[in-house]
Design a protein around this motif. Structure first.
Motif, mmCIF file in Angstrom:
data_model
loop_
_atom_site.group_PDB
_atom_site.id
_atom_site.type_symbol
_atom_site.label_atom_id
_atom_site.label_comp_id
_atom_site.label_asym_id
_atom_site.label_seq_id
_atom_site.Cartn_x
_atom_site.Cartn_y
_atom_site.Cartn_z
ATOM 1 N N LEU A 61 0.828 -1.210 0.000
ATOM 2 C CA LEU A 61 0.000 0.000 0.000
ATOM 3 C C LEU A 61 0.865 1.264 0.000
ATOM 4 N N TYR A 62 0.512 2.214 -0.871
ATOM 5 C CA TYR A 62 1.215 3.495 -0.966
ATOM 6 C C TYR A 62 0.323 4.649 -0.524
ATOM 7 N N ASN A 63 -0.979 4.570 -0.840
ATOM 8 C CA ASN A 63 -1.918 5.613 -0.423
ATOM 9 C C ASN A 63 -3.277 4.969 -0.181
ATOM 10 N N TYR A 64 -3.713 4.986 1.083
ATOM 11 C CA TYR A 64 -5.002 4.397 1.427
ATOM 12 C C TYR A 64 -6.172 5.190 0.846
ATOM 13 N N ASN A 65 -5.916 6.424 0.424
ATOM 14 C CA ASN A 65 -6.855 7.261 -0.325
ATOM 15 C C ASN A 65 -8.172 7.508 0.419
ATOM 16 N N GLY A 66 -8.071 7.708 1.721
ATOM 17 C CA GLY A 66 -9.257 8.056 2.502
ATOM 18 C C GLY A 66 -10.187 6.900 2.805
ATOM 19 N N LEU A 67 -9.772 5.656 2.510
ATOM 20 C CA LEU A 67 -10.650 4.497 2.715
ATOM 21 C C LEU A 67 -10.302 3.772 4.008
ATOM 22 N N TYR A 68 -11.275 3.593 4.854
ATOM 23 C CA TYR A 68 -11.128 2.824 6.097
ATOM 24 C C TYR A 68 -12.487 2.234 6.412
ATOM 25 N N ASN A 69 -12.635 1.614 7.581
ATOM 26 C CA ASN A 69 -13.836 0.831 7.866
ATOM 27 C C ASN A 69 -15.135 1.582 7.583
ATOM 28 N N SER A 70 -15.221 2.826 8.029
ATOM 29 C CA SER A 70 -16.446 3.586 7.785
ATOM 30 C C SER A 70 -16.255 4.686 6.761
ATOM 31 N N GLY A 71 -15.032 4.851 6.287
ATOM 32 C CA GLY A 71 -14.761 5.849 5.250
ATOM 33 C C GLY A 71 -14.733 5.177 3.896
ATOM 34 N N THR A 72 -15.785 5.332 3.126
ATOM 35 C CA THR A 72 -15.934 4.597 1.874
ATOM 36 C C THR A 72 -15.787 5.465 0.636
ATOM 37 N N THR A 73 -15.508 6.751 0.834
ATOM 38 C CA THR A 73 -15.377 7.661 -0.300
ATOM 39 C C THR A 73 -13.908 8.006 -0.521
ATOM 40 N N PRO A 74 -13.349 7.687 -1.691
ATOM 41 C CA PRO A 74 -11.944 8.035 -1.952
ATOM 42 C C PRO A 74 -11.712 9.535 -1.828
#
Length: 645
Positions: A349-362
């Motif tokens: 991984l280089y950039n998670y791009n704002g995605l996490y368990n509840s963050g679904t919008t890049p």
């Protein structure tokens, strides 16, 4: 007492070659070739076996050697020639002769390099068969198939190079009792079977993008298929066409009637395979490392694609200041680490791009162009990036991605400590991110991922001379158990024996055989041939060896290699870094177990597995070998975008 196996071995390894030809047809078919009076006559006069020297070869004063060294040894050559009027199918068998103090086959590595290729492998993993009746006069322990049901036509010759050596890649797990004074003798047999068709009655037609060709293409940039037919229409011959060792190989398993034509079609695909694009035409982009992995950091001007052996064959790895290994996949940005020996593309991984368990919008439509000190880490919430390997650190067991169940205070044996029963904190975190973030990302499909080995190397050091951190109590016989002071093999490969700096025997991408049939540390999901099948999802992290090949070393910063980028947060007094999955040591006093990590400066160090204030996770996945380049050239401004069409 067990000890590291460094002695010169005095082992008699005999290789005896013979030819057994069996006729596997009915009398009616056989009678059609009147020149042959009996099966014995056929066996004696039609198929010839020629050797380069005597019928046996003796190896003495043998050291265990690595795969790369084994492939450089002088081969034992032999030739099979078909003097019959008939087409023959043959199988090459290696039979282990029962001797006094016979060496276990798991310590023997072989390679058969000829018209039929068997790459370097431990002979014990090959297909086993019952002893053929023709070998009943010999006392045979077991039979391994080296090459199966290959064909040979009238007057055709097949040439082979056979190599056998003691598997030095796993020598750290040996004991002197297991290998010293042992014998190992192989008998190589060729079992040939007459087929009822004349060899001249099989025709091969080749079409390249629809045009007739007298030769196969010389590059792998084609989708290839083969179909066979006779006067009755399409027939199933088991024919396959594959790219191997810089050429196309056609194999036809079963043709039982004459007048058969097999057509091989080569069609330029709409998109090229990612692995082929990376390597270039005929491996044009592959070169040698300019600095020594594990000993030197990569130089600021070094940006190469180099190669070395891994568990599957030859791996191609990126090293240094790489700028063309960016991949956009599942709405995130990844960096290619290497191509595995079976063609999978391992990426970090280089950039998670704002995605996490509840963050679904890049957060960006161009994630590979974003830079920052913490973008390379997974997170389960927006702010949570720091995770311990295990919340408990009281036993050698806790250096593992998985470990054993034991009811007493501490484990009482290596097997109990390191059994793959309990998931570590880091593994459950990876699984949570996989199911709640990665699996929900746009464009992701589980079928896109390869089931590659994740090497959590739990093999221990077998010598008291390796003590870089100055343990006061060394007893290698108790390594890996309970609270005993212990060093693990990745440290011996990458650290000096007397001080905690770069050194050691050098990194490897071949996961050592440590227990459980050699698969204890080889985590896979469903592949139980190469791994242990203990994982639930196809996700892992890098090994310290992979970091070393990429350009990192112990205790020396490197800010120019690609793994440094987007993962160099120096907050919290400069202590932050990210985990590898390579155990280093267990300090039996107070510190507990430690895994190798990569600091914010780009160097390797090691830290306690229960550290919950410093280390992060960089998830790694492997795209399967069918990944193709939809667009892009691998740069940050034009990353590879992938299709699986």
């Amino acid at each position: 007492m067990k000890e590291k196996y460094k002695k010169r071995l005095f082992i008699y390894i005999g290789i005896l070659f013979c030819l057994i030809s069996l006729v596997g047809v009915s009398y009616a078919v056989f009678n059609g070739y009147a020149s042959q009076s009996s099966t014995n006559s056929l066996a004696a006069t039609c198929v010839e076996l020629v050797f380069s020297g005597e019928n046996s070869v003796n190896l003495t004063n043998v050291y265990p050697i690595s795969t790369s060294e084994g492939l450089k040894t002088t081969p034992y050559t032999f030739k099979i020639k078909n003097n019959c009027e008939n087409y023959m199918q043959y199988t090459i068998i290696a039979s282990v002769i029962n001797t006094t103090n016979v060496l276990d086959s798991k310590f023997v590595r072989i390679a058969l390099d000829g018209d039929d290729v068997l790459g370097p492998t431990n002979i014990s993993v090959l297909k086993k068969i019952n002893t053929p009746a023709s070998l009943s006069g010999y006392s045979i322990k077991e039979n391994f198939v080296l090459s199966e049901t290959m064909g040979i036509s009238k007057n055709e010759e097949k040439n082979f190079k056979f190599r056998m050596w003691l598997d030095g890649d796993s020598s750290e797990t040996w004991t002197s009792e297991q290998v010293e004074g042992k014998n190992y003798q192989l008998k190589i047999s060729v079992v040939a079977t007459v087929k009822s068709k004349p060899a001249d009655d099989l025709y091969i037609a080749t079409l390249v993008d629809g045009a007739a060709s007298s030769t196969f293409p010389t590059t792998s940039k084609y989708d290839a298929s083969v179909s066979c037919e006779n006067k009755d229409g399409t027939i199933d011959t088991g024919a396959t066409i594959t790219w191997s060792d810089s050429k196309w190989k056609l194999a036809i398993d079963d043709v039982s009637t004459g007048g058969t034509t097999c057509t091989v079609n080569f069609n330029t695909p709409k998109y090229e395979l990612l692995a082929d694009v990376i390597k270039g035409d005929n491996n044009a982009n592959v070169s040698a490392a300019q600095t020594t992995p594990g000993t030197d950091i990569s130089s600021s001007t070094e940006a190469v694609l180099a190669s070395t052996a891994d568990d599957y064959g030859t791996s191609y790895y990126y090293r240094g200041a790489i700028t063309n290994n960016y991949v956009e996949y599942a709405s995130m940005c990844w960096r290619i680490v290497r191509i595995t020996g079976n063609g999978a593309i391992k990426m970090i991984l280089y950039n998670y791009n704002g995605l996490y368990n509840s963050g679904t919008t890049p957060s960006s439509t161009t994630p590979c162009s974003e830079t920052g000190t913490t973008l390379g880490y997974l997170r389960t919430t927006y702010s949570s990036t720091i995770f311990p390997i295990n919340t408990t650190n009281t036993d050698n067991a806790h250096i593992g991605l998985m470990y054993g169940n034991f009811s007493t205070t501490n484990s009482s044996s290596y097997a109990i400590a390191h059994a793959n029963n309990t998931k570590s904190n880091i593994l459950t975190t990876l699984e949570s991110w996989y199911t709640n973030t990665l699996a929900k990302a746009s464009g992701f499909n589980e079928s896109h991922l390869a089931d590659t080995i994740w090497c959590n190397d739990k093999s221990t050091v077998k010598t008291t001379t390796f003590n870089p951190t100055g343990f006061s109590s060394i007893n290698v016989n108790n390594y890996g158990i309970g609270k005993n002071y212990s060093y693990y093999a990745a440290g011996e490969r990458l650290s000096s024996a007397s001080s905690f700096v770069a050194g050691g025997s050098g990194p490897t991408l071949v996961c050592p055989n440590d227990n459980n049939g050699g698969k204890l540390s080889k985590y896979t999901v469903s592949d139980t041939t190469n791994g242990n099948g203990a994982f639930t999802y196809k996700i892992g992290m890098l090994t310290a060896d992979e970091v070393a090949f990429a350009g990192g070393v112990f205790r020396k910063g490197n800010s120019t290699y690609y793994l440094y980028q987007n993962a160099n947060d120096s907050s919290n007094n400069g202590m932050l870094g990210w985990w590898t999955i390579s155990p280093f040591a267990f300090d039996g006093s107070t510190a507990g177990g430690g895994l190798i990590m990569v600091s914010h400066s780009g160097d390797m160090n090691y830290d306690r597995v229960d550290r919950d204030t410093w280390e992060r996770i960089r998830p790694v996945i492997s795209l399967n070998s069918s990944a193709r380049v939809l667009e892009g050239n691998g740069t940050s401004s034009s990353p590879y975008k992938i299709t699986f069409e």
